[in-house]
Scaffold this motif. Structure first.
Motif, PDB file in Angstrom:
ATOM      1  N   LYS A 171       0.837  -1.203   0.000  1.00 13.48           N
ATOM      2  CA  LYS A 171       0.000   0.000   0.000  1.00 13.48           C
ATOM      3  C   LYS A 171       0.873   1.255   0.000  1.00 13.48           C
ATOM      4  O   LYS A 171       0.626   2.196  -0.770  1.00 13.48           O
ATOM      5  N   SER A 172       1.900   1.254   0.826  1.00 11.24           N
ATOM      6  CA  SER A 172       2.802   2.405   0.872  1.00 11.24           C
ATOM      7  C   SER A 172       3.528   2.603  -0.452  1.00 11.24           C
ATOM      8  O   SER A 172       3.688   3.733  -0.934  1.00 11.24           O
ATOM      9  N   THR A 173       3.945   1.496  -1.062  1.00 16.91           N
ATOM     10  CA  THR A 173       4.650   1.577  -2.340  1.00 16.91           C
ATOM     11  C   THR A 173       3.747   2.125  -3.431  1.00 16.91           C
ATOM     12  O   THR A 173       4.150   2.991  -4.219  1.00 16.91           O
ATOM     13  N   LEU A 174       2.519   1.627  -3.493  1.00 20.83           N
ATOM     14  CA  LEU A 174       1.583   2.095  -4.516  1.00 20.83           C
ATOM     15  C   LEU A 174       1.283   3.580  -4.345  1.00 20.83           C
ATOM     16  O   LEU A 174       1.251   4.337  -5.327  1.00 20.83           O
ATOM     17  N   GLU A 175       1.067   4.003  -3.121  1.00 17.50           N
ATOM     18  CA  GLU A 175       0.734   5.406  -2.885  1.00 17.50           C
ATOM     19  C   GLU A 175       1.923   6.326  -3.165  1.00 17.50           C
ATOM     20  O   GLU A 175       1.738   7.508  -3.480  1.00 17.50           O
ATOM     21  N   ARG A 176       3.126   5.778  -3.090  1.00 19.35           N
ATOM     22  CA  ARG A 176       4.311   6.574  -3.401  1.00 19.35           C
ATOM     23  C   ARG A 176       4.533   6.695  -4.904  1.00 19.35           C
ATOM     24  O   ARG A 176       4.970   7.746  -5.396  1.00 19.35           O
ATOM     25  N   LEU A 177       4.231   5.651  -5.647  1.00 17.52           N
ATOM     26  CA  LEU A 177       4.573   5.607  -7.065  1.00 17.52           C
ATOM     27  C   LEU A 177       3.414   5.960  -7.994  1.00 17.52           C
ATOM     28  O   LEU A 177       3.639   6.152  -9.200  1.00 17.52           O
ATOM     29  N   ILE A 178       2.196   6.022  -7.474  1.00 15.94           N
ATOM     30  CA  ILE A 178       1.027   6.271  -8.326  1.00 15.94           C
ATOM     31  C   ILE A 178       0.350   7.568  -7.902  1.00 15.94           C
ATOM     32  O   ILE A 178       0.052   7.767  -6.720  1.00 15.94           O
ATOM     33  N   ASP A 179       0.080   8.420  -8.863  1.00 16.22           N
ATOM     34  CA  ASP A 179      -0.713   9.631  -8.639  1.00 16.22           C
ATOM     35  C   ASP A 179      -2.177   9.251  -8.872  1.00 16.22           C
ATOM     36  O   ASP A 179      -2.636   9.200 -10.021  1.00 16.22           O
ATOM     37  N   PHE A 180      -2.898   8.966  -7.797  1.00 17.92           N
ATOM     38  CA  PHE A 180      -4.275   8.495  -7.948  1.00 17.92           C
ATOM     39  C   PHE A 180      -5.204   9.604  -8.437  1.00 17.92           C
ATOM     40  O   PHE A 180      -6.250   9.303  -9.042  1.00 17.92           O
TER      41      PHE A 180
END
Length: 412
Positions: A171-180
């Motif tokens: 979850k932390s990785t996705l939120e760091r690498l993806i601009d939702f």
């Protein structure tokens, strides 16, 4: 010298043939350009190589669809501007292919040793098995970590009781690498598949219809019993690959129908050799289970398109007053002139890979998969005819380099 003779002696300019259109130019003829990606764990870096070659070839999909690791790759692509997508994919995979905990030091030591040794299939098989064992024993950085206590010690329905690993790092990785915010802005479309735990029903989360968050992406890759179910709006979801590992059907069934170029990237091959050992049996079982019959799906869509065109010709040939009005209303939604062109790539497993190839995380293995995807897509882009829009009376065309190579070998 007469004017006619002087004219005859003048050198003629060589006629210049117009350059043949390249795949990126041909792709502009389609309203939809979709990149569709299967689930397959550690094999997913193959899809990144495919996208890298596409990007360098100037193709810009406007729809990303994926399941499990394919959903994660798709979300990274949809949630970043084109110029940053490849870099973000590299950052994600170079992060998650490092073993978790204290095993990172061991992994670095093994890689240093392998660089000094001559390449061999036996050495590659050993490295793959170490990567798989490391994932099981230590987890992977930025992806999942081992729970401190066995789930067999609990029976309360909690995530500790129903999974071996904690996916909070993902979850932390996705939120760091993806601009939702970008992902949900509608510039491109994202569709990801997941399985509802309570009902067993399959569903797609689609940015065209709902806001996508990190939890939706995690749900698509929540493979039990390794990973816990992810709760979304009061319902819990597992990996979409439990029901359908290929979101091709979602793309092809979309309405209103549009002329579509679909780049389908599979990580499992439905075809394979007869097993010779028990490990071969386990590998073959996974290949069959997760291949999701992509070619069966494309054959089905081709038959549907033929039916649509037949209905259109029927309605054009028969005067309106000769067909019951209600029957005409029933038939009209089936009429279609749109076409689908499916370019199909399938990862070809190496002889030394085994049944654990989907969790054999490791930087060397990842880079090998990435390079294979890039090479396969580069070969595909050499066939510009693959990207030509099929005639309306054909409706559906499918192409893949591997099938072409196999046919040539069979003809020799």
């Amino acid at each position: 010298m007469s004017p006619a003779r002087r004219a005859a002696r003048k050198p003629r300019k060589a006629s210049v043939k117009p350059a043949a259109p390249v795949p990126a130019q041909l792709a502009a003829d389609y309203a939809t350009v979709a990149l569709v990606m299967q689930g397959g764990g550690a094999l997913g870096s193959y899809q990144c190589g495919v996208y890298e070659a596409l990007h360098e070839g100037g193709l810009r999909p406007n729809w990303f669809a994926g399941t499990s690791i394919g959903a994660i790759n798709a979300a990274i692509l949809a949630g970043n501007p084109p110029g940053q997508r490849v870099a973000r994919l590299h950052e994600f995979w170079e992060t998650i292919c490092e073993p978790g905990g204290g095993a990172a030091i061991i992994g670095a030591g093994v890689r240093a040793m392998l660089e000094w040794m001559p390449p061999s299939h036996a050495l590659d098989a050993w490295a793959n098995s170490l990567g798989a064992l490391g994932a099981l024993a230590f987890g992977q950085q930025g992806f999942f970590k081992v729970r401190p206590q066995s789930p067999l010690l609990f029976n309360d329905g909690s995530v500790e009781a129903t999974s071996f690993y904690d996916t909070a790092p993902l979850k932390s990785t996705l939120e760091r690498l993806i601009d939702f915010d970008r992902l949900n802005a509608g510039e491109v479309r994202l569709s990801i598949g997941a399985t509802q735990v309570r009902t067993g029903n399959f569903r797609y989360f689609d940015s065209a219809h709902e806001v996508i968050r990190a939890e939706h992406v995690m749900a698509s890759g929540a493979l039990p019993p390794a990973f816990p179910a992810i709760e979304i709006d009061g319902e819990k979801y597992w990996d979409g690959g439990l029901v359908s590992n290929t979101p091709l059907d979602h793309v092809l069934a979309d309405t209103p129908r549009r002329d579509s170029l679909v780049l389908q990237v599979d990580l499992w091959s439905a075809r394979g050799q007869l097993p010779r050992t028990l490990m071969d049996v386990l590998e073959r079982q996974k290949d069959i289970q997760y291949s999701s019959r992509t070619r069966l799906e494309t054959d089905h869509v081709a038959r549907l398109q033929q039916l649509r065109h037949a209905i259109r010709r029927l309605l054009e040939a028969v005067p309106a007053n000769r067909i019951d009005a209600q029957l005409r209303q029933v038939l009209l939604p089936w009429v279609g002139e749109h076409v689908f062109n499916i370019v199909h790539l399938i990862y070809q497993a190496k002889p030394y890979e085994a049944q654990f190839k989907d969790y054999a995380f490791g930087l060397g293995t990842m880079r090998e998969h990435w390079a294979a995807g890039r090479s396969d897509m580069e070969q595909t882009l050499e066939h510009a005819d693959f990207f030509v829009k099929p005639p309306h009376d054909v409706g559906v065309a499918t192409h893949d380099v591997h099938r072409l190579v196999a046919a040539r070998r069979a003809a020799q």
